[in-house]
Design a protein around this motif. Structure first.
Motif, short mmCIF file in Angstrom:
data_model
loop_
_atom_site.label_atom_id
_atom_site.label_comp_id
_atom_site.label_asym_id
_atom_site.label_seq_id
_atom_site.Cartn_x
_atom_site.Cartn_y
_atom_site.Cartn_z
N LYS A 75 -7.50 -4.09 -3.75
CA LYS A 75 -8.14 -3.31 -2.54
C LYS A 75 -8.41 -3.90 -1.51
O LYS A 75 -9.07 -4.76 -1.24
CB LYS A 75 -9.22 -2.34 -3.18
CG LYS A 75 -9.48 -1.06 -2.38
CD LYS A 75 -10.61 -0.22 -2.96
CE LYS A 75 -11.09 0.99 -2.17
NZ LYS A 75 -12.00 1.66 -2.79
N GLN B 60 2.07 9.13 -2.37
CA GLN B 60 0.85 9.09 -2.89
C GLN B 60 0.82 9.60 -4.52
O GLN B 60 0.72 8.77 -5.31
CB GLN B 60 -0.45 9.49 -2.26
CG GLN B 60 -1.87 9.32 -2.98
CD GLN B 60 -2.65 9.86 -2.16
OE1 GLN B 60 -2.74 10.99 -1.53
NE2 GLN B 60 -3.92 9.08 -1.89
N SER C 152 -9.92 -3.00 2.30
CA SER C 152 -10.59 -1.75 2.70
C SER C 152 -10.59 -0.60 1.89
O SER C 152 -11.10 -0.76 0.75
CB SER C 152 -10.22 -1.51 4.24
OG SER C 152 -10.99 -0.59 4.83
N ASN C 153 -9.97 0.40 2.30
CA ASN C 153 -9.94 1.61 1.36
C ASN C 153 -8.62 1.94 0.95
O ASN C 153 -8.33 3.07 0.29
CB ASN C 153 -10.49 2.93 2.25
CG ASN C 153 -9.89 3.38 3.27
OD1 ASN C 153 -8.84 2.45 3.79
ND2 ASN C 153 -9.88 4.44 3.69
N ALA C 154 -7.52 0.84 1.07
CA ALA C 154 -6.26 1.09 0.52
C ALA C 154 -5.96 0.00 -0.56
O ALA C 154 -6.24 -1.14 -0.59
CB ALA C 154 -5.33 0.45 1.90
N HIS C 155 -5.37 0.78 -1.78
CA HIS C 155 -5.15 0.04 -2.75
C HIS C 155 -3.66 -0.42 -2.65
O HIS C 155 -2.83 0.34 -1.82
CB HIS C 155 -5.08 1.06 -4.07
CG HIS C 155 -6.56 1.48 -4.39
ND1 HIS C 155 -7.17 0.83 -5.33
CD2 HIS C 155 -7.09 2.69 -3.97
CE1 HIS C 155 -8.58 1.36 -5.42
NE2 HIS C 155 -8.24 2.73 -4.80
N ARG D 138 -2.57 -1.08 -9.75
CA ARG D 138 -3.42 -1.47 -8.43
C ARG D 138 -3.48 -2.97 -8.53
O ARG D 138 -4.40 -3.24 -9.43
CB ARG D 138 -4.57 -0.74 -8.39
CG ARG D 138 -4.40 0.85 -8.39
CD ARG D 138 -5.72 1.93 -8.15
NE ARG D 138 -5.22 2.92 -8.70
CZ ARG D 138 -5.79 3.92 -8.14
NH1 ARG D 138 -6.89 3.84 -7.11
NH2 ARG D 138 -5.31 5.38 -8.27
N SER E 187 0.76 -1.29 0.06
CA SER E 187 -0.02 -0.06 -0.05
C SER E 187 0.84 1.15 -0.03
O SER E 187 2.18 0.93 0.26
CB SER E 187 -0.87 0.12 1.23
OG SER E 187 -0.17 0.12 2.32
#
Length: 128
Positions: free
Chosen positions: A61, A44, A63-66, A58, A24
């Motif tokens: 994913k 980022q 949760s909300n993390a790529h 990517r 991540s």
């Protein structure tokens, strides 16, 4: 198509992916020493730029993390750097080799390894 040019920080980010595998953005950031760690938003932005250059993607994913993974190998990136560097010398290797020898950075083992590689290329019909 040749791989895109990568900046120093982009190479440092790629090194994290090459060494540790898919990560991540936070995990990539944490691979930097604390004293020299770039801000999360900097990492980022750089990762997103690498994605546009098609050197990372990517992978999934959580949760909300790529989670990002490298699309080019360390070897491919190194070859691009070396080719660009040699371009500064008109493609000639002799000035570089002379400097390495004079600076004591080229060992007998390095020369023997290069000879072995040249012999393999010659046997395969490749041009050294």
């Amino acid at each position: 198509m040749s791989p895109p040019k990568l900046s120093k920080i982009e190479l440092e980010l790629m090194e994290a992916l090459w060494t540790k595998g898919a990560l991540s953005i936070r995990e990539i950031q944490e691979t930097f020493p604390e004293a020299k760690r770039p801000a999360y938003t900097t990492v980022q932005t750089m990762v997103y730029r690498l994605e546009v250059k098609k050197v990372v993607r990517r992978a999934k994913k959580i949760s909300n993390a790529h989670i990002f993974e490298a699309l080019i190998s360390r070897n491919v990136a190194q070859r691009r750097l070396i080719d660009d560097f040699l371009g500064l010398f008109g493609g000639r290797m002799q000035p570089v080799m002379a400097h390495l020898i004079e600076a004591g950075k080229l060992t007998l083992e390095d020369v023997q390894e290069a000879e072995k590689t040249l012999r393999k290329l010659a046997k395969k019909g490749g041009s050294p």
